[in-house]
Design an enzyme around this catalytic site. Structure first.
Site, PDB file in Angstrom:
ATOM      1  N   LYS A  89       0.858  -1.194   0.000  1.00 21.88           N
ATOM      2  CA  LYS A  89       0.000   0.000   0.000  1.00 21.88           C
ATOM      3  C   LYS A  89       0.889   1.237   0.000  1.00 21.88           C
ATOM      4  O   LYS A  89       1.915   1.267   0.706  1.00 21.88           O
ATOM      5  CB  LYS A  89      -0.884  -0.038   1.249  1.00 21.88           C
ATOM      6  N   SER A  99      -9.681  -0.733   7.352  1.00 16.60           N
ATOM      7  CA  SER A  99      -9.129  -0.629   6.000  1.00 16.60           C
ATOM      8  C   SER A  99      -8.470  -1.911   5.500  1.00 16.60           C
ATOM      9  O   SER A  99      -8.242  -2.054   4.302  1.00 16.60           O
ATOM     10  CB  SER A  99      -8.095   0.491   5.934  1.00 16.60           C
ATOM     11  N   SER A 109      -9.513   1.538   3.151  1.00 16.91           N
ATOM     12  CA  SER A 109      -8.687   2.375   2.329  1.00 16.91           C
ATOM     13  C   SER A 109      -7.654   1.579   1.545  1.00 16.91           C
ATOM     14  O   SER A 109      -7.106   2.091   0.571  1.00 16.91           O
ATOM     15  CB  SER A 109      -7.963   3.412   3.193  1.00 16.91           C
TER      16      SER A 109
END
Lengths: 467, 467
Positions: free
Chosen positions: A78, A176, A152
């Site tokens: 990420k 997330s 997210s």
């Protein structure tokens, strides 16, 4: 599209059944194919030649007799986690900086022979649970691209679900690392706070942030955990946590659940519960209200100021660089007072006491990962309210010092994934991962086709739930 | 004036050598005598007949064969801790309320046969380390009443030091249970946070507050600890803390100390250090700067807002009811932001990491309890700056999750007490108390006469330091 399994790849490379180079060539082909579908899952990516060189290096190490627990396993990171060779953007181009060192978990994965494919898209500054809050585009559910991917850690879930990598690091402050696992039929493992180092992570709420992982199954998550976990003196929130043994017999479930009108989620959850009972577990009803009250501290209480603290200088210097929804949330923290913050801590201490006492009555808690899913268009029309719904069953977990493993539990008729999450007290991670494996072993769901059309498919797929 | 020993009294009452009634009659006479000197040590007190009735009840229990660990032991309670039969004032008449239940520690002491003599004066809302911030008058050092008693637990220290009670509960957020022990030649034991319940305490900084105890020696403190300690489910900050064994071999001392110009303190500290070395301990110099930086968070940082949070409603409703110095401090917390509060937590996490690593190199830390002492007049002329000096070596202890035992280490020529504090990591309380007993056993100081004149004595007492 078939998915990649970390343990299988590592075994095959270590035993010489295949080579890291062969794995990488396959990945390169997969990347090219899926770039036609959702290039926005990535923010940056290694060059094909870099991947090949890295694979050759791994193959040489294996040939020299080194056993590498993640030999040749492709992974993604990420883009709020540092990895040398890439900018860290946190989903905000103006915020970007070139990483000068690897985050501890990235370094450990590399040391174990994993191959870093690239950096993935996210809700900017990891603020959001839907995946649509990024200037790099909105990743979408791999099974139906009318729908959000969840966030997210949107890109990390999509790249894993699409079979481009065998695991991807996400982050998980409010859910997330779990919500996108549910929507894309993945395992999403969020360790106990402090079990994995957060050195090299752009903070969202620094006292709550966890790095998490998406994998095809809980065994792969346990493998990654065994490689990247452990105390890190450089991380002030790292904890030396002896594992807590917790044989699972009693499963806590909420006496009331809000499905936000989604009858398909409700049905799939009822099926999952039936299956758990069928597997011989005792089900204990618990009152979710104190946990939900704790969750409210995160976005409707003082912890909003922690998001503000994370990017306070940038917010002051470059407000226009920030996604408008994210900015609205983060600016909310500017008016929180210190008195309110301490009052919030006192309230949280009360909820923590309730949560601690829960574990006298139950061994794990089982909840829907998210009550429903939304179309990207719906989310863009109502970005705050719908996002809040997605976090109903995830927001409280870090505040109350719990670990969680999200696992698949079927598909809605529109093809989107539904998931359940097993939640345990601090440091019961091993027990949770074992239990999640047991669940997965007993429950295979027929996966619908991937959505690979250029036009998002309509909402009319018919799919029978099998298993 | 001879002092009272808790263990001796309890043994004598349990064995029938004396009766609780005889103890109480002696206490009643002492109270009358010292009321001529410092009545302001008390805010409220039990009637003589109430004390006698209570003593008769204890004697009956003992006669019936019940062993009571604190049989007939007279004690006092700082007036920010609830005790049935008394108002709790927290040093502020307009704030007072009638206690409807006993604080957990008070209840446990009573259950163990102790006799509650009364409620003691304090710096209002436990804000201060000097003892002069009370509308009930300023308690003074028992050896020289020109000087402050130390605070905020001023009355609890004075009543114990004057031999009116065998122990007194204080509280200790920033040093309030240690500084007055030093000035009055007492043991002041501040348990690890959460080891003693704070149920029934008016909070000062709720995440940091500890109830503490003053005794004549560390053995009595250990006795009280064994009676009143332990987990309390009603207290959200109570902790289930298994004792940590910590044999003492290496003693940490600061590489630099600020004595605020007090050469007598400096001399007495040097003597204490020599004695420790003489007792065979290894001395290790450590850098105090990170601990001092942590301390700054308390009064010059976000934790001021915690004091504001503690009395926010009262501050809003009745600002004029609050001591002007206390109000100035507490109002300072109104401008602290949530972002600053979280930033403070991050800084503290860094200092905690430093502190944790300290314990790899040392077993305990030894510091002066306070660098110096001030006259009441001096303190009133400069209430904030001089008070801050008193906390130089105590303020960081609760923030950094440490336990502490303050012990006597001599007298200045003006008769006021000087003390040192042994500080240990969380849950090393038993080891600390044992070590403090060892210190006390090796180091007897000739006590100067008590100051019993109506006119405070001049600053000219000559006293040779013995031992």
């Amino acid at each position: 599209m078939d998915r990649l399994h970390a343990a299988q790849i590592a075994d095959a490379v270590n035993s010489g059944q295949t080579s890291a180079l062969a794995v990488v060539e396959d990945v390169i082909a997969r990347l090219a194919e899926y770039d036609e579908v959702q290039p926005q899952a990535w923010i940056s990516r290694a060059e094909a030649e870099t991947l090949r060189a890295r694979a050759r290096d791994i193959d040489a190490q294996v040939k020299a007799g080194t056993h590498l627990p993640l030999a040749g396993v492709p992974f993604a990171v990420k883009d709020n986690i540092d990895a040398i060779g890439f900018d860290t953007t946190a989903g905000c181009p103006d915020y970007a900086y070139a990483a000068t060192s690897n985050a501890t978990v990235v370094q450990k994965a590399l040391d174990a022979g994993a191959i870093l494919v690239g950096k993935t898209n996210l809700d900017q500054f990891a603020t959001g649970l839907n995946g649509s809050r990024s200037p790099y585009g909105a990743p979408r559910c791999v099974f139906n691209r009318a729908y959000v991917s969840g966030g997210s850690s949107s890109g990390s879930a999509v790249t894993t679900a699409a079979g481009l990598v065998a695991f991807a690091f996400g982050t998980d402050t409010a859910g997330s690392g779990r919500v996108p696992a549910a929507f894309n039929h993945l395992t999403g493992y969020k360790p106990t706070k402090g079990r994995w180092s957060t050195t090299g992570l752009v903070p969202a709420c620094r006292t709550l942030d966890c790095i998490s992982v998406f994998t095809e199954d809980p065994k792969d998550a346990a493998l990654v955990d065994s490689v990247v976990g452990g105390y890190d003196a450089k991380d002030e929130y790292s904890r030396d946590l002896p594992p807590v043994a917790r044989p699972v017999r009693r499963i806590g479930v909420a006496s009331q659940l809000n499905w936000c009108g989604d009858i398909h989620s409700e049905y799939l959850y009822a099926r999952a519960l039936e299956r758990l009972i069928g597997m011989g577990f005792e089900v204990v009803e618990i009152d979710l209200a104190p946990l939900s009250a704790a969750a409210a501290l995160l976005y409707s209480g003082p912890w909003v100021a922690e998001r503000t603290a994370a990017i306070a200088d940038f917010l002051k210097a470059s407000p226009a660089s920030i996604d408008s929804t994210v900015r609205q949330i983060v600016e909310g923290g500017l008016t929180v007072t210190g008195v309110e913050t301490f009052d919030g801590h006192y309230k949280l201490a009360g909820y923590k006491r309730y949560a601690e006492e829960l574990w006298d009555d139950i061994d794990i808690l089982m909840l829907p990962t998210a009550p429903t899913i939304y179309r990207v268009k719906e989310m863009q029309a109502s970005p705050l309210a719908l996002n809040a719904n997605l976090g109903l069953y995830t927001n409280f977990v870090n505040l109350l010092d719990m670990a969680a493993v999200a696992v698949p539990a079927g598909f809605r008729p529109n093809g989107t994934g539904f998931g359940i999450t097993f939640i345990g007290s601090a440091a019961t991670d091993n027990a949770l991962l074992d239990f999640a494996s047991q669940w997965n072993g007993h429950n295979a769901y027929a996966r619908p086709d991937y959505d690979l059309t250029q036009e998002s498919r309509m909402d009319t797929i018919k799919l029978s739930v099998v298993g």
